[in-house]
Design an enzyme around this catalytic site. Structure first.
Site, PDB file in Angstrom:
ATOM      1  N   VAL A  46       0.833  -1.200   0.000  1.00 38.49           N
ATOM      2  CA  VAL A  46       0.000   0.000   0.000  1.00 38.49           C
ATOM      3  C   VAL A  46       0.876   1.260   0.000  1.00 38.49           C
ATOM      4  CG1 VAL A  46      -1.761   1.312   1.265  1.00 38.49           C
ATOM      5  CG2 VAL A  46      -1.915  -1.177   1.136  1.00 38.49           C
ATOM      6  N   CYS A  47       1.970   1.224   0.738  1.00 40.85           N
ATOM      7  CA  CYS A  47       2.822   2.406   0.912  1.00 40.85           C
ATOM      8  C   CYS A  47       3.290   3.040  -0.407  1.00 40.85           C
ATOM      9  CB  CYS A  47       4.012   2.087   1.802  1.00 40.85           C
ATOM     10  SG  CYS A  47       3.540   1.563   3.468  1.00 40.85           S
ATOM     11  N   PRO A  48       3.756   2.256  -1.399  1.00 36.57           N
ATOM     12  CA  PRO A  48       4.217   2.919  -2.617  1.00 36.57           C
ATOM     13  C   PRO A  48       3.111   3.634  -3.375  1.00 36.57           C
ATOM     14  CG  PRO A  48       4.314   0.528  -2.872  1.00 36.57           C
ATOM     15  CD  PRO A  48       3.999   0.820  -1.436  1.00 36.57           C
TER      16      PRO A  48
END
Length: 174
Positions: A46-48
């Site tokens: 999710v972070c990218p």
């Protein structure tokens, strides 16, 4: 946790800045609007999506005089390896990304998930006087919308009463 209307905590940390390790601090952002967004971990899924989203809108934020700063509890070296992965990050990450390995910054803002030693997905908007104007915190699995953060900044800077889904150029309510 800090609250809206409070002065933002001071901080001085290592960061990934255009591929280099640099020391950055809240002093560099004094007199400027800025957004600090935290994400839990490098090398995740999710972070990218969030990091790419903030990077893609960096020029739009800058049009409004707003600097964007990313942050996680990962090290500079972890950031360097991950951001260099052209499969995950086709575009260079040019905004600073804090390496809050001692958790001091995350703890100061109240966004550290203490039992895991990582930050929640948090976003803090700080105005040019150093006052916190907006705070958003999501649990780990749910990403946030950088476009909504930009809309919030535009609304805060507008000086008017902004209804739900207000966009720059819309009429104010009341």
């Amino acid at each position: 946790m800090i609250s809206v209307g409070q002065r933002a905590p001071e901080w001085c940390v290592n960061a990934y800045v255009n591929g280099e390790q640099k020391r950055i601090s809240s002093d560099e952002y004094a007199g400027k609007w800025h957004v600090i967004y935290w994400y839990p971990l490098d090398f995740t899924f999710v972070c990218p999506t969030e990091i790419r989203g903030f990077e893609a809108l960096r020029d739009e934020f800058r049009k409004h005089g707003v600097e964007v700063i990313g942050a996680s509890t990962d090290s500079f070296y972890s950031h360097e390896q991950w951001f260099g992965d052209r499969k995950t990050f086709q575009q260079e990450i040019t905004h600073p990304v804090v390496a809050d390995t001692n958790h001091a910054m995350s703890r100061a803002f109240g966004v550290l998930k203490e039992d895991e030693g990582i930050a929640y997905r948090a976003t803090v908007v700080i105005d040019d006087e150093g006052i916190v104007r907006s705070i958003g915190v999501n649990d780990l699995p749910v990403g946030r919308s950088p476009a909504e953060v930009l809309r919030t900044v535009e609304a805060l800077q507008s000086g008017g009463l902004c209804g739900a889904d207000w966009k720059a150029g819309d009429a104010f309510v009341g």
